[in-house]
Design an enzyme around this catalytic site. Structure first.
Site, PDB file in Angstrom:
ATOM      1  N   GLY A 111      34.215  88.419  85.802  1.00 32.07           N
ATOM      2  CA  GLY A 111      34.254  89.765  85.234  1.00 32.07           C
ATOM      3  C   GLY A 111      34.895  90.761  86.196  1.00 32.07           C
ATOM      4  O   GLY A 111      35.680  91.624  85.778  1.00 32.07           O
TER       5      GLY A 111
ATOM      6  N   GLY B 292      36.484  82.257  85.261  1.00 27.92           N
ATOM      7  CA  GLY B 292      35.676  81.041  85.345  1.00 27.92           C
ATOM      8  C   GLY B 292      36.355  79.796  84.811  1.00 27.92           C
ATOM      9  O   GLY B 292      36.309  78.740  85.432  1.00 27.92           O
TER      10      GLY B 292
END
Ligand code: AMP
Length: 393
Positions: free
Chosen positions: A375, A352
């Site tokens: 993730g 991110g």
């Protein structure tokens, strides 16, 4: 694993698991539609091949039904982007939804209500997955951001379908990772940054089998410097990770991987954009000062390594890039990655914060591939097989 291009969608209905978990601003408007935009190629492909689409996603983390987290809020944006009518089902399983989906004509699209209104979704419940599978003939997963989660719609339901495949977005994610992990063009450099060693230690360890060079920047560099005996002042540091740093350094030696740490930093007397700043050697930071960005010599050192590379992975910023006083190191690395891409290298950006950084510097079109999974990307880099991808094979 089948490709979307191997499947005949004509007169068939496809269940497309998308990631429409978009952010909203205070006025309730979608503040970033990139996740919806990312799914458009798959939806358009299925429609152009004569199929119908049942779109399913989660939104937020509801604990039951909630108006605020209803996917109905996405219909106008989807209609605008697709330039066609999009139907909405106010449930995602059950008789009414089954009827709505079985009544779709080729070219029609229906969006289901938030999958997580049912707790069975995140529990990977078989019965719930079976109910979802009744809605379509073909299963397509295009939600890379959730492939590391074993949920009913991302993994369990796949087994009920003879025909299943990744969507175009997921296929591109898989191909980019394969380009990095399997037989990459060398030298391969991985730039790892971000706040903590602990969150990326498994990635670093696994990447030692893949890369020639490992650049470590950001907050995690200070634990390595402390482990080498340096003075890091008040910089971010994980005392329980010193041993991990030693292990990484000796493993890297064993595997002939060069580790590069910053030499200098931009340090500050406070964690604030307007505080005092000075450039210091990274191992000579006095108490009361903390390193919040890599310094100019480190940026030059990293630039040389990045420019010599044929494959580059970047995950994690070099400093607190959210503050303009400490963004220069991350900007320098972003420019080096863009430059080496222009010269023919393959660059993959994930996580991110590095994605946010590259967008902040408007260099998102100057790299080879930007991953949509935070993730999921980290788990792929750790060498794990993701349940959502395994379910498609
Ligand atoms: P991560 O989520 O682990 O990739 O960490 C990203 C965050 O690390 C960003 O929000 C950065 O502001 C922060 N960060 C990077 N370098 C430092 C540093 N030297 N000190 C404190 N935080 C940092």
């Amino acid at each position: 694993m089948k490709s979307i291009h191997d499947i005949n969608f004509s007169m068939k209905t496809a269940f497309v698991r998308v990631d429409f978990n978009v952010p909203f601003d205070k006025a309730g408007q979608i503040s970033d539609n990139s996740r919806i935009v990312a799914a458009l190629p798959t939806i358009k492909h299925i429609i152009s091949k004569g199929g119908a689409c049942v779109l399913a996603s989660h939104l937020g983390r509801p604990t039951g039904r909630s108006k605020d987290l209803s996917l109905s809020k996405l219909v106008p944006e989807l209609e605008k982007l697709l330039q066609t009518k999009v139907l909405f089902s106010d449930d995602c399983v059950g008789e009414k939804t089954e009827k709505e989906c079985s009544g779709l004509n080729p070219g029609q699209i229906i969006l289901l209500e938030n999958l997580r209104f049912y707790k069975e979704e995140t529990k990977a419940d078989e019965g719930f997955a079976k109910k979802l599978s009744r809605l379509a003939d073909i299963y397509v997963n295009d939600a890379y951001g959730t492939t590391h989660r074993e949920h009913a719609s991302t993994a369990t339901m796949a087994k009920f379908f003879e025909y299943k495949c990744p969507g175009i977005l997921l296929e591109n994610e898989i191909k980019s990772l394969q380009k990095l992990m399997n037989n990459p063009e060398r030298p391969v450099t991985s730039i790892i940054g971000g706040a903590k060693v602990s969150s990326k230690i498994s990635v670093i360890a696994n990447m030692l089998d893949v890369v020639d060079n490992l650049i470590i920047g950001g907050g995690m560099a200070y634990t390595f410097i402390k482990n080498n005996g340096g003075s890091i002042g008040d910089s971010i540091f994980e005392s329980d990770r010193l041993e991990d740093c030693s292990k990484i350094i000796s493993l890297a030696k064993e595997k002939n991987v060069n580790i590069f740490l910053p030499d200098d930093v931009v340090a500050s007397n406070e964690f604030s954009n307007s505080s005092l700043k000075k450039t210091l050697k990274i191992n000579e930071i006095p108490d009361g000062w903390q390193g919040l960005d890599i310094g100019p010599s480190s940026a030059i050192k990293f630039d040389k390594i990045i420019k010599q590379s044929k494959t580059v992975l970047w995950n994690g910023p070099m400093g607190v890039f959210e503050m303009s006083s400490f963004e220069k190191g991350t900007l320098a690395v972003a420019k080096s990655v863009a430059e080496t891409t222009k010269n023919g290298a393959f660059s993959l950006i994930g996580g991110g914060d590095s994605v946010a950084a590259i967008k902040k510097f408007n260099l998102q079109n100057n790299v080879s591939f930007i991953s949509t999974g935070g993730g999921a990307m980290l788990e792929s880099l750790e060498g794990k097989t993701l349940p959502g991808i395994k379910a498609l094979t």
